[in-house]
Design a protein around this motif. Structure first.
Motif, PDB file in Angstrom:
ATOM      1  N   CYS A  22       5.634  -1.308  -8.517  1.00 58.33           N
ATOM      2  CA  CYS A  22       5.716  -1.448  -7.061  1.00 58.33           C
ATOM      3  C   CYS A  22       5.214  -0.232  -6.292  1.00 58.33           C
ATOM      4  O   CYS A  22       4.627  -0.380  -5.221  1.00 58.33           O
ATOM      5  CB  CYS A  22       7.162  -1.739  -6.647  1.00 58.33           C
ATOM      6  SG  CYS A  22       7.788  -3.344  -7.201  1.00 58.33           S
ATOM      7  N   VAL A  23       5.451   0.984  -6.797  1.00 63.35           N
ATOM      8  CA  VAL A  23       5.169   2.180  -6.006  1.00 63.35           C
ATOM      9  C   VAL A  23       3.738   2.642  -6.199  1.00 63.35           C
ATOM     10  O   VAL A  23       3.101   2.364  -7.210  1.00 63.35           O
ATOM     11  CB  VAL A  23       6.137   3.331  -6.346  1.00 63.35           C
ATOM     12  CG1 VAL A  23       7.558   2.914  -6.129  1.00 63.35           C
ATOM     13  CG2 VAL A  23       5.914   3.830  -7.771  1.00 63.35           C
ATOM     14  N   GLY A  24       3.234   3.366  -5.205  1.00 64.38           N
ATOM     15  CA  GLY A  24       1.881   3.907  -5.254  1.00 64.38           C
ATOM     16  C   GLY A  24       1.307   4.006  -3.863  1.00 64.38           C
ATOM     17  O   GLY A  24       2.029   3.953  -2.856  1.00 64.38           O
ATOM     18  N   ALA A  25      -0.001   4.173  -3.793  1.00 67.50           N
ATOM     19  CA  ALA A  25      -0.658   4.262  -2.490  1.00 67.50           C
ATOM     20  C   ALA A  25      -0.413   3.006  -1.660  1.00 67.50           C
ATOM     21  O   ALA A  25      -0.339   3.063  -0.427  1.00 67.50           O
ATOM     22  CB  ALA A  25      -2.165   4.468  -2.684  1.00 67.50           C
ATOM     23  N   VAL A  26      -0.277   1.868  -2.333  1.00 71.40           N
ATOM     24  CA  VAL A  26       0.067   0.597  -1.679  1.00 71.40           C
ATOM     25  C   VAL A  26       1.368   0.103  -2.279  1.00 71.40           C
ATOM     26  O   VAL A  26       1.483  -0.056  -3.492  1.00 71.40           O
ATOM     27  CB  VAL A  26      -1.039  -0.457  -1.889  1.00 71.40           C
ATOM     28  CG1 VAL A  26      -0.633  -1.791  -1.277  1.00 71.40           C
ATOM     29  CG2 VAL A  26      -2.364   0.024  -1.301  1.00 71.40           C
ATOM     30  N   TRP A  27       2.364  -0.106  -1.433  1.00 76.53           N
ATOM     31  CA  TRP A  27       3.641  -0.633  -1.912  1.00 76.53           C
ATOM     32  C   TRP A  27       3.519  -2.122  -2.164  1.00 76.53           C
ATOM     33  O   TRP A  27       3.035  -2.877  -1.329  1.00 76.53           O
ATOM     34  CB  TRP A  27       4.752  -0.367  -0.902  1.00 76.53           C
ATOM     35  CG  TRP A  27       6.016  -1.110  -1.233  1.00 76.53           C
ATOM     36  CD1 TRP A  27       6.433  -2.293  -0.718  1.00 76.53           C
ATOM     37  CD2 TRP A  27       7.012  -0.718  -2.180  1.00 76.53           C
ATOM     38  NE1 TRP A  27       7.623  -2.679  -1.277  1.00 76.53           N
ATOM     39  CE2 TRP A  27       8.010  -1.722  -2.187  1.00 76.53           C
ATOM     40  CE3 TRP A  27       7.165   0.388  -3.031  1.00 76.53           C
ATOM     41  CZ2 TRP A  27       9.140  -1.652  -3.002  1.00 76.53           C
ATOM     42  CZ3 TRP A  27       8.295   0.450  -3.845  1.00 76.53           C
ATOM     43  CH2 TRP A  27       9.261  -0.553  -3.817  1.00 76.53           C
ATOM     44  N   LEU A  28       3.957  -2.535  -3.331  1.00 81.71           N
ATOM     45  CA  LEU A  28       3.945  -3.952  -3.681  1.00 81.71           C
ATOM     46  C   LEU A  28       5.375  -4.432  -3.835  1.00 81.71           C
ATOM     47  O   LEU A  28       6.137  -3.875  -4.636  1.00 81.71           O
ATOM     48  CB  LEU A  28       3.191  -4.186  -5.005  1.00 81.71           C
ATOM     49  CG  LEU A  28       1.736  -3.730  -5.077  1.00 81.71           C
ATOM     50  CD1 LEU A  28       1.173  -4.022  -6.463  1.00 81.71           C
ATOM     51  CD2 LEU A  28       0.896  -4.415  -4.012  1.00 81.71           C
ATOM     52  N   SER A  29       5.742  -5.443  -3.065  1.00 83.23           N
ATOM     53  CA  SER A  29       7.069  -6.022  -3.240  1.00 83.23           C
ATOM     54  C   SER A  29       7.054  -6.914  -4.473  1.00 83.23           C
ATOM     55  O   SER A  29       6.015  -7.456  -4.854  1.00 83.23           O
ATOM     56  CB  SER A  29       7.461  -6.841  -2.009  1.00 83.23           C
ATOM     57  OG  SER A  29       6.649  -8.006  -1.916  1.00 83.23           O
ATOM     58  N   PRO A  30       8.209  -7.087  -5.149  1.00 83.88           N
ATOM     59  CA  PRO A  30       8.247  -7.948  -6.334  1.00 83.88           C
ATOM     60  C   PRO A  30       7.707  -9.354  -6.076  1.00 83.88           C
ATOM     61  O   PRO A  30       7.088  -9.951  -6.957  1.00 83.88           O
ATOM     62  CB  PRO A  30       9.737  -7.974  -6.685  1.00 83.88           C
ATOM     63  CG  PRO A  30      10.265  -6.666  -6.180  1.00 83.88           C
ATOM     64  CD  PRO A  30       9.496  -6.406  -4.924  1.00 83.88           C
ATOM     65  N   ALA A  31       7.884  -9.882  -4.850  1.00 89.22           N
ATOM     66  CA  ALA A  31       7.394 -11.227  -4.554  1.00 89.22           C
ATOM     67  C   ALA A  31       5.873 -11.286  -4.596  1.00 89.22           C
ATOM     68  O   ALA A  31       5.284 -12.301  -4.982  1.00 89.22           O
ATOM     69  CB  ALA A  31       7.902 -11.681  -3.185  1.00 89.22           C
ATOM     70  N   GLU A  32       5.202 -10.171  -4.218  1.00 88.10           N
ATOM     71  CA  GLU A  32       3.741 -10.152  -4.188  1.00 88.10           C
ATOM     72  C   GLU A  32       3.118 -10.053  -5.571  1.00 88.10           C
ATOM     73  O   GLU A  32       1.933 -10.334  -5.749  1.00 88.10           O
ATOM     74  CB  GLU A  32       3.266  -8.970  -3.326  1.00 88.10           C
ATOM     75  CG  GLU A  32       3.570  -9.124  -1.848  1.00 88.10           C
ATOM     76  CD  GLU A  32       3.228  -7.866  -1.078  1.00 88.10           C
ATOM     77  OE1 GLU A  32       2.750  -7.992   0.060  1.00 88.10           O
ATOM     78  OE2 GLU A  32       3.436  -6.762  -1.611  1.00 88.10           O
ATOM     79  N   PRO A 291      -0.139  11.137   0.486  1.00 90.99           N
ATOM     80  CA  PRO A 291      -1.037  10.226  -0.245  1.00 90.99           C
ATOM     81  C   PRO A 291      -1.774  10.855  -1.414  1.00 90.99           C
ATOM     82  O   PRO A 291      -2.613  10.204  -2.030  1.00 90.99           O
ATOM     83  CB  PRO A 291      -2.030   9.800   0.832  1.00 90.99           C
ATOM     84  CG  PRO A 291      -2.133  11.002   1.708  1.00 90.99           C
ATOM     85  CD  PRO A 291      -0.762  11.611   1.744  1.00 90.99           C
ATOM     86  N   TYR A 292      -1.473  12.127  -1.749  1.00 88.77           N
ATOM     87  CA  TYR A 292      -2.116  12.756  -2.890  1.00 88.77           C
ATOM     88  C   TYR A 292      -1.323  12.442  -4.159  1.00 88.77           C
ATOM     89  O   TYR A 292      -0.100  12.299  -4.135  1.00 88.77           O
ATOM     90  CB  TYR A 292      -2.210  14.271  -2.695  1.00 88.77           C
ATOM     91  CG  TYR A 292      -2.972  14.660  -1.455  1.00 88.77           C
ATOM     92  CD1 TYR A 292      -4.359  14.597  -1.430  1.00 88.77           C
ATOM     93  CD2 TYR A 292      -2.299  15.071  -0.303  1.00 88.77           C
ATOM     94  CE1 TYR A 292      -5.066  14.943  -0.285  1.00 88.77           C
ATOM     95  CE2 TYR A 292      -2.991  15.422   0.836  1.00 88.77           C
ATOM     96  CZ  TYR A 292      -4.370  15.358   0.843  1.00 88.77           C
ATOM     97  OH  TYR A 292      -5.064  15.697   1.972  1.00 88.77           O
ATOM     98  N   GLU A 293      -2.037  12.398  -5.269  1.00 86.48           N
ATOM     99  CA  GLU A 293      -1.398  12.127  -6.557  1.00 86.48           C
ATOM    100  C   GLU A 293      -1.629  13.306  -7.483  1.00 86.48           C
ATOM    101  O   GLU A 293      -2.736  13.813  -7.595  1.00 86.48           O
ATOM    102  CB  GLU A 293      -1.989  10.859  -7.177  1.00 86.48           C
ATOM    103  CG  GLU A 293      -1.410  10.526  -8.534  1.00 86.48           C
ATOM    104  CD  GLU A 293      -2.008   9.257  -9.132  1.00 86.48           C
ATOM    105  OE1 GLU A 293      -2.279   9.229 -10.341  1.00 86.48           O
ATOM    106  OE2 GLU A 293      -2.217   8.287  -8.361  1.00 86.48           O
ATOM    107  N   ILE A 294      -0.569  13.785  -8.111  1.00 90.84           N
ATOM    108  CA  ILE A 294      -0.704  14.876  -9.069  1.00 90.84           C
ATOM    109  C   ILE A 294      -0.644  14.305 -10.480  1.00 90.84           C
ATOM    110  O   ILE A 294      -0.065  13.232 -10.706  1.00 90.84           O
ATOM    111  CB  ILE A 294       0.398  15.937  -8.865  1.00 90.84           C
ATOM    112  CG1 ILE A 294       1.794  15.330  -9.077  1.00 90.84           C
ATOM    113  CG2 ILE A 294       0.280  16.571  -7.488  1.00 90.84           C
ATOM    114  CD1 ILE A 294       2.905  16.362  -9.032  1.00 90.84           C
TER     115      ILE A 294
END
Length: 321
Positions: A22-32, A291-294
């Motif tokens: 679910c987590v990341g640059a774009v949040w995804l809900s479980p329904a999606e 929005p940066y990722e390490i």
């Protein structure tokens, strides 16, 4: 109580996997996650799912490899990242990149061979010199430094390899694809099944060579088999996760406190715990500085380095209780 701990760990592993999806640059809900006609579904299918699977496989493989190496070398400070196993696998991957192989069975196989040579070198030196447990770690650190130096030498001579392997040298899961993960994933699952099925033999070997021989176990043969399995697990994990340190050190030592030292419990629990820990660290790497990722390896090192120092002080060379 120990059974309850295992099921709690399994539940945490499932929750970590859902969180990772679910987590990341774009949040995804479980329904999606189950709507196949949206951009979110494509993110789930081609980005989040391979990455989550990679985190869990690498965590399980490195943790189980740590249990095996600590058992065979009788040293709780031993781990794939410290005694040069990861560095050997990394050298194999670097050589493959130099010849144009970036993923697939070739890279996974080369990582396994590099890891195997490293762990056999440390074990052989320890056996021939009757080195103390702390000396084994120092020898492993020397092997680690040498193999890392060879990899860096190749990168210096071929700068384009350095660009390709920059993320690999830190350790992380950005850019993971199913085609890159599949060969190594098969190797990790195979290694986990075999090593868990041999858990009783690992317990005998951990008692010492003379005791194992007295109980009917061929100690030299068993040691070689277990070191090969540890190399398979660590090498396959490194082939796609990069030089991810401290998993094989932290997880087995914490797991022993929770489920004891019996391998039939310790190995599967460590695999589940390792999968959970790496997945959660990857989630943190994606979100802490959004929005940066390490790289995930930085998060693992921030946790692992203080843990290693604490363990070193507590066990004084690895043989403490």
């Amino acid at each position: 109580m120990k059974k309850h701990v295992f099921w709690i760990a399994a539940a945490c592993c499932v929750l970590a996997a859902v969180l990772s999806l679910c987590v990341g640059a774009v949040w995804l809900s479980p329904a999606e996650l189950f709507d196949g006609n949206t951009a979110e579904w494509r993110i789930f299918r081609y980005v989040r799912l391979p990455r989550t699977a990679a985190c869990m496989l690498a965590g399980a493989g490195l943790a189980a490899a740590g249990v095996v190496i600590q058992g065979v070398l009788a040293n709780r400070l031993a781990s794939p990242g410290i005694i040069g196993v990861n560095a050997g696998a990394g050298l194999g991957v670097t050589i493959c990149c130099a010849f144009g192989a970036l993923y697939g069975w070739t890279v996974a196989g080369a990582a396994f061979l590099g890891a195997l040579l490293a762990v056999l070198a440390v074990a052989f030196a320890a056996q021939k010199t009757s080195a103390s447990r702390s000396a084994v770690i120092l020898g492993g650190v020397a092997v680690n430094s040498f193999l890392t130096a060879v990899s860096e030498g190749i990168i210096t001579l071929l700068p384009e390899i350095g660009v390709i392997t920059s993320d690999f040298r830190t350790g992380g899961f950005s850019g993971i694809s199913a085609s890159r993960l599949f060969p190594a994933g098969i190797m990790i699952i195979f290694g986990l099944v075999i090593v868990i099925s041999l858990s009783s033999e690992l317990d005998l070997l951990s008692m010492g060579e003379e005791t194992a021989q007295g109980l009917g176990l061929s100690a030299k043969k068993a040691r070689t088999i277990f070191l090969a399995l540890a190399a398979l697990l660590a090498g396959a994990s490194v082939s796609f996760a990069g030089l991810l340190g401290f998993v094989g050190l932290i997880v087995p030592n914490i797991a022993r406190k929770l489920v004891g030292g019996e391998s039939r419990r310790l190995l599967p629990f460590s695999a589940v715990f390792g999968a959970t820990m790496v997945t959660l660290c990857d989630c943190a790497a994606r979100t802490l500085f959004a929005p940066y990722e390490i790289p995930t390896g930085i998060v693992m090192s921030a946790i692992g380095a203080p843990f290693f120092i604490l363990l070193l002080l507590r066990h004084k060379g690895g043989h403490g209780s």
